[in-house]
Design a protein around this motif. Structure first.
Motif, PDB file in Angstrom:
ATOM      1  N   ASP A   1      -0.920   3.537  11.202  1.00 42.24           N
ATOM      2  CA  ASP A   1      -2.251   3.631  11.795  1.00 42.24           C
ATOM      3  C   ASP A   1      -2.771   2.204  11.946  1.00 42.24           C
ATOM      4  O   ASP A   1      -3.097   1.544  10.955  1.00 42.24           O
ATOM      5  CB  ASP A   1      -3.164   4.454  10.884  1.00 42.24           C
ATOM      6  CG  ASP A   1      -4.579   4.608  11.431  1.00 42.24           C
ATOM      7  OD1 ASP A   1      -4.871   4.013  12.491  1.00 42.24           O
ATOM      8  OD2 ASP A   1      -5.383   5.305  10.796  1.00 42.24           O
TER       9      ASP A   1
ATOM     10  N   GLN B   1       2.406   4.925   0.556  1.00 39.24           N
ATOM     11  CA  GLN B   1       2.482   5.798   1.731  1.00 39.24           C
ATOM     12  C   GLN B   1       1.496   6.957   1.640  1.00 39.24           C
ATOM     13  O   GLN B   1       1.303   7.683   2.607  1.00 39.24           O
ATOM     14  CB  GLN B   1       3.908   6.364   1.869  1.00 39.24           C
ATOM     15  CG  GLN B   1       4.995   5.323   2.015  1.00 39.24           C
ATOM     16  CD  GLN B   1       5.599   4.919   0.692  1.00 39.24           C
ATOM     17  OE1 GLN B   1       4.889   4.731  -0.301  1.00 39.24           O
ATOM     18  NE2 GLN B   1       6.918   4.777   0.651  1.00 39.24           N
TER      19      GLN B   1
ATOM     20  N   VAL C   1       2.441   5.348   6.594  1.00 42.52           N
ATOM     21  CA  VAL C   1       1.885   6.475   5.842  1.00 42.52           C
ATOM     22  C   VAL C   1       2.756   7.698   6.089  1.00 42.52           C
ATOM     23  O   VAL C   1       3.240   7.918   7.213  1.00 42.52           O
ATOM     24  CB  VAL C   1       0.439   6.762   6.299  1.00 42.52           C
ATOM     25  CG1 VAL C   1      -0.140   7.949   5.550  1.00 42.52           C
ATOM     26  CG2 VAL C   1      -0.436   5.532   6.094  1.00 42.52           C
TER      27      VAL C   1
ATOM     28  N   LYS D   1       0.845  -1.202   0.000  1.00 41.84           N
ATOM     29  CA  LYS D   1       0.000   0.000   0.000  1.00 41.84           C
ATOM     30  C   LYS D   1       0.879   1.250   0.000  1.00 41.84           C
ATOM     31  O   LYS D   1       1.780   1.378   0.822  1.00 41.84           O
ATOM     32  CB  LYS D   1      -0.912   0.008   1.230  1.00 41.84           C
ATOM     33  CG  LYS D   1      -1.799   1.258   1.317  1.00 41.84           C
ATOM     34  CD  LYS D   1      -2.783   1.159   2.464  1.00 41.84           C
ATOM     35  CE  LYS D   1      -2.162   1.449   3.812  1.00 41.84           C
ATOM     36  NZ  LYS D   1      -1.662   2.833   3.955  1.00 41.84           N
TER      37      LYS D   1
ATOM     38  N   GLU E   1       0.950  -3.343   4.467  1.00 41.72           N
ATOM     39  CA  GLU E   1       1.004  -2.015   5.083  1.00 41.72           C
ATOM     40  C   GLU E   1       2.457  -1.678   5.408  1.00 41.72           C
ATOM     41  O   GLU E   1       3.166  -2.477   6.022  1.00 41.72           O
ATOM     42  CB  GLU E   1       0.164  -2.009   6.360  1.00 41.72           C
ATOM     43  CG  GLU E   1       0.335  -0.769   7.223  1.00 41.72           C
ATOM     44  CD  GLU E   1      -0.145   0.504   6.534  1.00 41.72           C
ATOM     45  OE1 GLU E   1       0.632   1.476   6.529  1.00 41.72           O
ATOM     46  OE2 GLU E   1      -1.278   0.519   6.022  1.00 41.72           O
TER      47      GLU E   1
ATOM     48  N   ARG F   1      -5.504   1.089  12.859  1.00 43.91           N
ATOM     49  CA  ARG F   1      -6.868   0.882  12.386  1.00 43.91           C
ATOM     50  C   ARG F   1      -6.870   0.312  10.965  1.00 43.91           C
ATOM     51  O   ARG F   1      -7.849  -0.300  10.524  1.00 43.91           O
ATOM     52  CB  ARG F   1      -7.639   2.203  12.417  1.00 43.91           C
ATOM     53  CG  ARG F   1      -7.840   2.779  13.800  1.00 43.91           C
ATOM     54  CD  ARG F   1      -8.460   4.162  13.737  1.00 43.91           C
ATOM     55  NE  ARG F   1      -7.612   5.123  13.045  1.00 43.91           N
ATOM     56  CZ  ARG F   1      -7.914   6.409  12.868  1.00 43.91           C
ATOM     57  NH1 ARG F   1      -9.073   6.881  13.324  1.00 43.91           N
ATOM     58  NH2 ARG F   1      -7.091   7.223  12.231  1.00 43.91           N
ATOM     59  N   ALA F   2      -5.757   0.525  10.248  1.00 46.08           N
ATOM     60  CA  ALA F   2      -5.688   0.075   8.858  1.00 46.08           C
ATOM     61  C   ALA F   2      -5.779  -1.440   8.729  1.00 46.08           C
ATOM     62  O   ALA F   2      -6.317  -1.951   7.742  1.00 46.08           O
ATOM     63  CB  ALA F   2      -4.387   0.569   8.220  1.00 46.08           C
TER      64      ALA F   2
ATOM     65  N   LEU G   1      -1.774   6.505   0.552  1.00 48.76           N
ATOM     66  CA  LEU G   1      -3.132   5.979   0.451  1.00 48.76           C
ATOM     67  C   LEU G   1      -3.767   5.745   1.814  1.00 48.76           C
ATOM     68  O   LEU G   1      -3.088   5.374   2.777  1.00 48.76           O
ATOM     69  CB  LEU G   1      -3.130   4.650  -0.306  1.00 48.76           C
ATOM     70  CG  LEU G   1      -2.798   4.683  -1.796  1.00 48.76           C
ATOM     71  CD1 LEU G   1      -2.895   3.280  -2.374  1.00 48.76           C
ATOM     72  CD2 LEU G   1      -3.718   5.632  -2.550  1.00 48.76           C
ATOM     73  N   ALA G   2      -5.077   5.912   1.866  1.00 49.36           N
ATOM     74  CA  ALA G   2      -5.856   5.501   3.029  1.00 49.36           C
ATOM     75  C   ALA G   2      -6.109   3.997   2.937  1.00 49.36           C
ATOM     76  O   ALA G   2      -6.089   3.428   1.835  1.00 49.36           O
ATOM     77  CB  ALA G   2      -7.188   6.254   3.059  1.00 49.36           C
ATOM     78  N   PRO G   3      -6.367   3.325   4.054  1.00 51.82           N
ATOM     79  CA  PRO G   3      -6.574   1.873   3.994  1.00 51.82           C
ATOM     80  C   PRO G   3      -7.748   1.464   3.117  1.00 51.82           C
ATOM     81  O   PRO G   3      -7.694   0.430   2.451  1.00 51.82           O
ATOM     82  CB  PRO G   3      -6.790   1.477   5.462  1.00 51.82           C
ATOM     83  CG  PRO G   3      -7.020   2.747   6.203  1.00 51.82           C
ATOM     84  CD  PRO G   3      -6.341   3.815   5.441  1.00 51.82           C
ATOM     85  N   TRP G   4      -8.819   2.272   3.090  1.00 56.89           N
ATOM     86  CA  TRP G   4      -9.957   1.901   2.251  1.00 56.89           C
ATOM     87  C   TRP G   4      -9.676   2.070   0.766  1.00 56.89           C
ATOM     88  O   TRP G   4     -10.370   1.491  -0.064  1.00 56.89           O
ATOM     89  CB  TRP G   4     -11.206   2.701   2.651  1.00 56.89           C
ATOM     90  CG  TRP G   4     -10.929   4.159   2.921  1.00 56.89           C
ATOM     91  CD1 TRP G   4     -10.912   5.179   2.031  1.00 56.89           C
ATOM     92  CD2 TRP G   4     -10.606   4.732   4.202  1.00 56.89           C
ATOM     93  NE1 TRP G   4     -10.603   6.363   2.652  1.00 56.89           N
ATOM     94  CE2 TRP G   4     -10.418   6.125   3.997  1.00 56.89           C
ATOM     95  CE3 TRP G   4     -10.472   4.217   5.494  1.00 56.89           C
ATOM     96  CZ2 TRP G   4     -10.089   6.997   5.031  1.00 56.89           C
ATOM     97  CZ3 TRP G   4     -10.144   5.085   6.521  1.00 56.89           C
ATOM     98  CH2 TRP G   4      -9.957   6.461   6.286  1.00 56.89           C
ATOM     99  N   ASP G   5      -8.646   2.843   0.413  1.00 57.04           N
ATOM    100  CA  ASP G   5      -8.266   2.966  -0.992  1.00 57.04           C
ATOM    101  C   ASP G   5      -7.743   1.645  -1.566  1.00 57.04           C
ATOM    102  O   ASP G   5      -7.713   1.459  -2.794  1.00 57.04           O
ATOM    103  CB  ASP G   5      -7.177   4.031  -1.167  1.00 57.04           C
ATOM    104  CG  ASP G   5      -7.672   5.436  -0.866  1.00 57.04           C
ATOM    105  OD1 ASP G   5      -8.882   5.673  -1.023  1.00 57.04           O
ATOM    106  OD2 ASP G   5      -6.853   6.283  -0.452  1.00 57.04           O
TER     107      ASP G   5
END
Length: 278
Positions: free
Chosen positions: A174, A135, A164, A133, A161, A176-177, A137-141
């Motif tokens: 994060d 650096q 970020v 992923k 991951e 939460r990712a 991008l958001a996790p939902w991306d």
């Protein structure tokens, strides 16, 4: 999911590890052989990683590796002599086919995770692919990357991951990712060492904070990730690439033993089940 001879089963912890880049055959073989032994002793499924070329470098003078021809020959020798699966980065379309002929899995670096042609070409090889992923991008991306990849019909996909961007020359993880990305139905890996990189932090090269590797790995395992990615070297201080965030080879067995203990507790394998109190 299988990567060569390594089977990745739900609930198990697996490892992708090796030197950042192929420096020479001796260091590469030494690291691969030792990691194989350690992972066998700890019953951890293992895939060896080392890059034949590191295209994303801070400086034009930064060491990149031996190149695809010699690099794939070295990786092929390790695969056949040590009987371990191999993964390495691909950066451009021209590398996809020759890499897929040798490697058990392909890896797409973080900065290239949105490159549609590269993602689709890797997917169409039918090989397992690890996409890091970005650096940025958001996790939902990540869902868009997954949809792009599986449109080829290949579902052998891992998502990694690696932190970020957080201000200048710094990364943050994060946590939460992890549950967000796992909710999309594909294994999620935590890149321990690159998450501790300080991009461009030394001016003409990146810095790093390997002293935080173990607590970060334990936290990620506690958060429910499926696998760990880390770069390992016999002598990181003398490494030609990413030395400040790579882990010493002689520290890995204890590191993994302690991380696996956390995994056992979280997965319920390390403690007796108690009846609920009425």
């Amino acid at each position: 999911m299988h990567v060569g001879s390594a089977a990745f089963r739900p609930g198990d912890l697996f490892l992708i590890a090796g030197p950042c880049v192929i420096e020479d055959e001796a260091i590469t073989f030494e690291t691969a052989e030792r990691l194989k032994t350690i992972c066998s002793d700890l019953s951890i499924s293992f895939v060896f990683k080392s890059s034949f070329d590191k295209a994303n470098r801070t400086s034009v003078s930064s060491f990149r590796g031996p190149g695809i021809d010699r690099g794939l020959r070295i990786l092929s020798d390790i695969r056949s002599k040590l009987q371990i699966p191999i993964i390495a980065d691909i950066h451009v379309m021209e590398e996809v086919r020759p890499a897929a002929e040798v490697l058990d899995a392909l890896q797409i670096p973080a900065f290239l995770c949105r490159q549609t042609d590269l993602v689709l070409a890797a997917a169409k090889t039918g090989k397992p692919v690890n996409i890091k992923k970005g650096q940025f991008l958001a996790p939902w991306d990540v869902k868009n990357i997954i949809d792009k990849f599986i449109s080829s019909g290949n579902k052998n996909l891992f998502i990694t991951e690696r932190g970020v961007s957080f201000g200048y020359n710094n990364l943050v993880v994060d946590f939460r990712a992890f549950p967000i990305m796992r909710s999309f139905g594909y294994p999620v890996i935590f890149d321990v060492t690159h998450s501790l990189q300080l991009p461009g932090g030394q001016g003409a090269s990146s810095g790093g904070q390997r002293e935080f590797a173990e607590p970060m790995a334990k936290a990620a395992v506690a958060a429910g990730i499926d696998g760990l990615f880390m770069e390992v070297h016999p002598d990181p201080e003398k490494a030609l690439c990413d030395g400040p965030n790579m882990i010493r080879l002689d520290k890995i067995q204890g590191f993994l033993t302690r991380v696996k203990a956390v995994h056992a507790l979280v997965s319920g394998q390390g403690c007796a089940t108690q009846e609920p109190v009425a």
